[in-house]
Design an enzyme around this catalytic site. Structure first.
Site, mmCIF file in Angstrom:
data_model
loop_
_atom_site.group_PDB
_atom_site.id
_atom_site.type_symbol
_atom_site.label_atom_id
_atom_site.label_comp_id
_atom_site.label_asym_id
_atom_site.label_seq_id
_atom_site.Cartn_x
_atom_site.Cartn_y
_atom_site.Cartn_z
ATOM 1 N N ILE A 8 -4.926 1.970 -2.847
ATOM 2 C CA ILE A 8 -4.159 1.871 -1.609
ATOM 3 C C ILE A 8 -2.706 2.268 -1.843
ATOM 4 O O ILE A 8 -2.194 2.120 -2.959
ATOM 5 C CB ILE A 8 -4.256 0.429 -1.026
ATOM 6 C CG1 ILE A 8 -3.699 0.350 0.394
ATOM 7 C CG2 ILE A 8 -3.598 -0.573 -1.951
ATOM 8 C CD1 ILE A 8 -4.041 -0.932 1.130
ATOM 9 N N CYS A 9 -2.087 2.805 -0.814
ATOM 10 C CA CYS A 9 -0.656 3.102 -0.779
ATOM 11 C C CYS A 9 -0.283 4.096 -1.882
ATOM 12 O O CYS A 9 -0.689 5.236 -1.841
ATOM 13 C CB CYS A 9 0.135 1.797 -0.863
ATOM 14 S SG CYS A 9 1.871 1.956 -0.431
ATOM 15 N N HIS A 10 0.483 3.663 -2.892
ATOM 16 C CA HIS A 10 0.861 4.540 -3.994
ATOM 17 C C HIS A 10 -0.172 4.540 -5.116
ATOM 18 O O HIS A 10 -0.036 5.290 -6.084
ATOM 19 C CB HIS A 10 2.228 4.139 -4.555
ATOM 20 C CG HIS A 10 3.375 4.502 -3.665
ATOM 21 N ND1 HIS A 10 3.638 3.846 -2.479
ATOM 22 C CD2 HIS A 10 4.329 5.458 -3.783
ATOM 23 C CE1 HIS A 10 4.705 4.383 -1.908
ATOM 24 N NE2 HIS A 10 5.144 5.364 -2.674
ATOM 25 N N GLY A 11 -1.221 3.725 -5.005
ATOM 26 C CA GLY A 11 -2.272 3.685 -6.014
ATOM 27 C C GLY A 11 -2.890 5.044 -6.300
ATOM 28 O O GLY A 11 -3.180 5.370 -7.463
ATOM 29 N N GLN A 63 -1.548 7.725 -6.694
ATOM 30 C CA GLN A 63 -0.759 8.481 -7.685
ATOM 31 C C GLN A 63 -1.462 8.442 -9.043
ATOM 32 O O GLN A 63 -1.449 9.431 -9.778
ATOM 33 C CB GLN A 63 0.645 7.882 -7.838
ATOM 34 C CG GLN A 63 1.565 8.172 -6.685
ATOM 35 C CD GLN A 63 2.953 7.584 -6.915
ATOM 36 O OE1 GLN A 63 3.108 6.421 -7.266
ATOM 37 N NE2 GLN A 63 3.969 8.408 -6.711
#
Length: 195
Positions: free
Chosen positions: A118-121, A123
């Site tokens: 989720i979100c910046h995960g 990356q």
């Protein structure tokens, strides 16, 4: 539902809700979640950060809670786990620099085990090279990284509350998506979920 053993990768300044809420949801329904962080041992904690929008052009980072580490990162064997969870926040930007983190993620992907990010995960998923040909969501600022890694980046809805499943990969843009992200991940895990 068969209880699963799930690994969660965290680090200092992981987004507070994105670590706490999935941990609580997954344990509530009977799964075992081991939280790990490079350089930390069981009983240690990581600092979390709350990301929120208060009128600036991007999110602000506010102090969160301390989140407990329950297993030793250095002792993790991917074969012992059924699935992987990667919360967002600032932690993914430096966790992706750790070769062992990349190796773990690649092993989960190669073994076709469920992965929720989720979100910046995402990356970390992009750095691990496991997004090629996959449809995914992430925080919109991470979209270019996902696309450069060969993913088909989905459309984030107006409230950042949607999630996307592609095979065993379940992704979402931010913590407002927790209900949908965890619902889809639980389905991938084989948990009984009411529609």
């Amino acid at each position: 539902m068969a209880a699963k053993k799930i690994l969660m990768l965290v680090g200092d300044f992981v987004e507070d809700y994105e670590a706490m809420v999935p941990y609580q949801i997954l344990t509530m329904v009977g799964h075992t979640v081991h939280t790990v962080c490079p350089g930390k041992k069981p009983g240690d904690t990581v600092k979390t950060a709350v990301h929120d929008f208060v009128g600036d052009q991007t999110y602000v980072e506010l102090p969160g809670h301390r989140f407990a580490i329950t297993a030793a990162f250095e002792e993790v064997r991917p074969g012992d786990y059924d699935a992987l969870v990667i919360p967002g926040g600032r932690a993914p930007e430096y966790l992706r620099l750790n070769p062992r983190v990349i190796e773990l993620v690649q092993t989960f992907a190669r073994d076709e085990k469920p992965i929720a990010a989720i979100c910046h995960g995402p990356q970390i998923l992009a750095a691990a090279g496991v997004l090629k040909g996959k449809a995914c969501l992430a925080y919109p600022a991470v979209g270019p990284e996902c696309t450069a890694a060969g993913a088909r980046f989905g459309e984030v809805n107006a409230t950042a509350s949607n999630a996307l499943t592609d095979g065993k990969l379940v992704t979402a843009p931010a913590w407002p998506a927790h209900p949908e992200w965890m619902r889809q991940f639980l389905m991938v895990l084989g948990s009984r979920v009411e529609a």
